[in-house]
Design a protein around this motif. Structure first.
Motif, PDB file in Angstrom:
ATOM      1  N   LEU A  16       0.837   2.019  -5.067  1.00 45.57           N
ATOM      2  CA  LEU A  16       1.423   1.379  -4.032  1.00 45.57           C
ATOM      3  C   LEU A  16       0.257   0.306  -3.213  1.00 45.57           C
ATOM      4  CD1 LEU A  16       4.236   3.475  -2.120  1.00 45.57           C
ATOM      5  CD2 LEU A  16       4.589   1.524  -3.858  1.00 45.57           C
ATOM      6  N   ILE A  17      -0.877   0.955  -3.287  1.00 42.92           N
ATOM      7  CA  ILE A  17      -1.847   0.074  -2.460  1.00 42.92           C
ATOM      8  C   ILE A  17      -2.323  -0.958  -3.551  1.00 42.92           C
ATOM      9  CG2 ILE A  17      -4.801   0.380  -2.190  1.00 42.92           C
ATOM     10  CD1 ILE A  17      -4.183   2.818  -1.087  1.00 42.92           C
ATOM     11  N   ILE A  18      -2.377  -0.612  -4.929  1.00 40.60           N
ATOM     12  CA  ILE A  18      -2.613  -1.818  -5.867  1.00 40.60           C
ATOM     13  C   ILE A  18      -1.705  -2.917  -5.798  1.00 40.60           C
ATOM     14  CG2 ILE A  18      -2.838  -2.391  -8.387  1.00 40.60           C
ATOM     15  CD1 ILE A  18      -3.930   0.434  -8.610  1.00 40.60           C
ATOM     16  N   SER A  19      -0.151  -2.586  -5.657  1.00 37.35           N
ATOM     17  CA  SER A  19       0.766  -3.693  -5.663  1.00 37.35           C
ATOM     18  C   SER A  19       0.758  -4.558  -4.532  1.00 37.35           C
ATOM     19  CB  SER A  19       2.134  -2.746  -5.776  1.00 37.35           C
ATOM     20  OG  SER A  19       3.275  -3.550  -5.684  1.00 37.35           O
ATOM     21  N   ILE A  20       0.540  -3.591  -3.164  1.00 36.87           N
ATOM     22  CA  ILE A  20       0.346  -4.520  -1.940  1.00 36.87           C
ATOM     23  C   ILE A  20      -0.943  -5.520  -1.961  1.00 36.87           C
ATOM     24  CG2 ILE A  20       0.015  -4.372   0.577  1.00 36.87           C
ATOM     25  CD1 ILE A  20       1.696  -1.385   0.522  1.00 36.87           C
ATOM     26  N   SER A  21      -1.992  -4.732  -2.699  1.00 34.14           N
ATOM     27  CA  SER A  21      -3.243  -5.862  -2.847  1.00 34.14           C
ATOM     28  C   SER A  21      -3.039  -7.042  -3.577  1.00 34.14           C
ATOM     29  CB  SER A  21      -4.426  -4.846  -3.227  1.00 34.14           C
ATOM     30  OG  SER A  21      -4.546  -3.661  -2.349  1.00 34.14           O
ATOM     31  N   MET A  38      -7.573  -2.885  -3.898  1.00 40.70           N
ATOM     32  CA  MET A  38      -7.195  -2.373  -5.400  1.00 40.70           C
ATOM     33  C   MET A  38      -7.983  -1.606  -6.281  1.00 40.70           C
ATOM     34  SD  MET A  38      -5.653  -6.350  -6.699  1.00 40.70           S
ATOM     35  CE  MET A  38      -5.125  -5.642  -8.237  1.00 40.70           C
ATOM     36  N   PHE A  39      -9.345  -1.869  -6.186  1.00 42.14           N
ATOM     37  CA  PHE A  39     -10.162  -0.758  -6.996  1.00 42.14           C
ATOM     38  C   PHE A  39     -10.363   0.651  -6.295  1.00 42.14           C
ATOM     39  CE2 PHE A  39     -11.332  -4.773  -9.134  1.00 42.14           C
ATOM     40  CZ  PHE A  39     -11.965  -4.264 -10.357  1.00 42.14           C
ATOM     41  N   MET A  40     -10.137   0.561  -4.972  1.00 44.48           N
ATOM     42  CA  MET A  40     -10.088   1.798  -4.424  1.00 44.48           C
ATOM     43  C   MET A  40      -8.826   2.729  -4.866  1.00 44.48           C
ATOM     44  SD  MET A  40     -11.594   1.438  -0.555  1.00 44.48           S
ATOM     45  CE  MET A  40     -11.319   2.840  -0.213  1.00 44.48           C
ATOM     46  N   GLY A  41      -7.635   1.944  -4.908  1.00 46.11           N
ATOM     47  CA  GLY A  41      -6.482   2.586  -5.419  1.00 46.11           C
ATOM     48  C   GLY A  41      -6.516   3.190  -6.783  1.00 46.11           C
ATOM     49  N   HIS A  42      -7.046   2.217  -7.731  1.00 49.44           N
ATOM     50  CA  HIS A  42      -7.247   2.449  -8.965  1.00 49.44           C
ATOM     51  C   HIS A  42      -8.207   3.629  -9.385  1.00 49.44           C
ATOM     52  CE1 HIS A  42      -8.575   1.382 -13.310  1.00 49.44           C
ATOM     53  NE2 HIS A  42      -7.175   1.443 -13.213  1.00 49.44           N
ATOM     54  N   ALA A  43      -9.566   3.726  -8.497  1.00 47.34           N
ATOM     55  CA  ALA A  43     -10.409   4.590  -8.844  1.00 47.34           C
ATOM     56  C   ALA A  43     -10.020   6.174  -8.001  1.00 47.34           C
ATOM     57  CB  ALA A  43     -11.578   4.278  -8.209  1.00 47.34           C
ATOM     58  N   LEU A  44      -9.262   5.891  -7.206  1.00 49.93           N
ATOM     59  CA  LEU A  44      -8.771   6.997  -6.284  1.00 49.93           C
ATOM     60  C   LEU A  44      -7.688   7.951  -6.970  1.00 49.93           C
ATOM     61  CD1 LEU A  44      -9.214   8.855  -3.522  1.00 49.93           C
ATOM     62  CD2 LEU A  44      -7.388   7.451  -2.572  1.00 49.93           C
ATOM     63  N   GLY A  45      -6.759   7.212  -7.322  1.00 49.48           N
ATOM     64  CA  GLY A  45      -5.658   7.997  -7.912  1.00 49.48           C
ATOM     65  C   GLY A  45      -4.879   7.647  -9.273  1.00 49.48           C
ATOM     66  N   VAL A  46      -5.203   6.465  -9.561  1.00 51.93           N
ATOM     67  CA  VAL A  46      -4.596   6.182 -11.073  1.00 51.93           C
ATOM     68  C   VAL A  46      -5.376   6.574 -12.073  1.00 51.93           C
ATOM     69  CG1 VAL A  46      -4.030   4.188 -12.387  1.00 51.93           C
ATOM     70  CG2 VAL A  46      -3.461   4.013  -9.948  1.00 51.93           C
ATOM     71  N   VAL A  47      -6.838   6.361 -12.355  1.00 52.08           N
ATOM     72  CA  VAL A  47      -7.432   6.457 -13.280  1.00 52.08           C
ATOM     73  C   VAL A  47      -7.717   8.209 -13.587  1.00 52.08           C
ATOM     74  CG1 VAL A  47      -9.969   6.528 -14.326  1.00 52.08           C
ATOM     75  CG2 VAL A  47      -8.772   4.608 -13.382  1.00 52.08           C
TER      76      VAL A  47
END
Length: 367
Positions: free
Chosen positions: A244-249, A285-294
């Protein structure tokens, strides 16, 4: 690593005959094959040597070093020319090869290949000389014997193809594989390839050459934080929150670009005061990607597949992600022409929201 050194020297050795670009592409292709052959095994290797109690925390190690490698490449690219950057990046490959040469094979793989004595020695080496491994190694051996009883007399190839068409493979792939696929279409891979261009088109007031270094550095910190967060947080909740962070960003970047280019509710004063907004949205976006997605994708690929097809399943997930990544990089200029910059990032925002919904539906909470 052996492919990186000729890659670094290709321009000098081929300038005179005019074929340097052809050699460059060939070496990049070989280099990509080398990367794709090693990347799938990282998550599997870490998950198979870790104690189950620490698997979630240590399973994010590949994502931490992925973020660190991207930061290193951006920083060297900012400071040096491309050839010097390639030479510097070669050091990491040499260190990796040297380190893996000293490591023992995983006990799971050794048991699968009927080398139980070596598996005991390997597990004892990873757990320490004073750790009692009897319960853990016996559990691995018992599971192997149970699977042997279920195997038919078919050849390995037929059995592999049959497994890939069965629910044993398709169910975990519908979780890990599809999440890997969706993650490539949220705009992150586009940002990695075209970050300098994106900052130029978004209207950010930050130097487009320096912004990637800032974003990548924060991504390293976030990837390290993921190890702590995964030790107590639900993987499903963490993934959905990050998506959701990635989407909002992505929606923020798209909206800012649209308002700036269309002149809607936007003037030069607002442009100066909100010039940092694209950078902050990209960092988010990158924080969301590195924190939970990857981390969650890598842990899913390493854990949800049965042991006998774990390497195959993880490899296929990474292969799907790599192909999707390449398609996304190729399609991005076309999307810009068709939808414009803001339209493209609204599409990425929609994919991010869809990934959050799908993740909530399929990710098991198997802490």
């Amino acid at each position: 690593p052996c492919w990186r050194f000729p890659f670094c020297k290709v321009r000098k050795t081929s300038d005179h005959d005019g074929g340097w670009f052809s050699s460059f592409l060939q070496l990049v292709f070989i280099y990509a094959l080398a990367i794709c052959s090693t990347h799938p095994s990282m998550g599997v290797f870490v998950s198979e040597i870790c104690h189950p109690d620490w698997r979630g925390s240590l399973g994010v190690i590949p994502s931490i070093f992925l973020a660190l490698g991207i930061t290193k490449a951006y920083l060297f690219g900012f400071l040096f020319d491309w050839r010097t950057t390639a030479w510097c990046c070669s050091v990491g490959s040499l260190l990796l090869s040297s380190a893996m040469w000293c490591m023992k094979e995983t006990p799971y793989w050794l048991v699968e290949n009927c080398r139980e004595d070596e598996a005991r020695e390997s597990l004892q080496w990873y757990r320490g000389p004073n750790y009692d491994i009897s319960e853990e190694i016996n559990e691995i051996i018992v599971k192997k014997k149970e699977k042997d009883l279920e195997k038919s007399e078919k050849s390995d190839l037929c059995r592999t193809l049959q497994t890939m068409g069965s629910a044993t493979f398709l169910r975990p792939f519908s979780c890990a594989g599809i999440l890997y696929l969706l993650a490539q279409w949220t705009g992150i891979s586009t940002m990695v390839f075209y970050m300098t261009n994106i900052f130029q088109e978004s209207g950010s007031s930050i130097d487009p050459m320096l912004a990637p270094v800032i974003v990548a550095g924060i991504r390293v910190f976030t990837a390290g934080l993921a190890s702590l967060v995964l030790s107590f947080a639900s993987r499903r909740h963490l993934f959905v929150f990050s998506a959701l962070i990635i989407s909002i960003s992505a929606a923020t970047i798209a909206t800012f670009s649209y308002m700036r280019t269309s002149g809607c509710c936007f003037n030069s004063t607002m442009n100066d005061s909100l010039g940092l907004l694209p950078l902050l949205a990209t960092i988010a976006m990158f924080m969301g990607h590195a924190l939970g997605v990857v981390p969650v994708c890598q842990l899913m690929a390493a854990e949800v597949f049965p042991t006998e097809i774990r390497t195959l399943g993880s490899g296929i997930c990474v292969a799907v992600a790599t192909v999707a990544n390449a398609i996304n990089a190729k399609v991005y200029p076309t999307l810009l022409n068709l939808l414009g910059f803001h339209g493209t990032f609204w599409v990425y925002s929609g994919v991010g929201f869809g990934m959050a919904v799908y993740g909530w539906w399929v990710i098991p909470d198997n802490r």
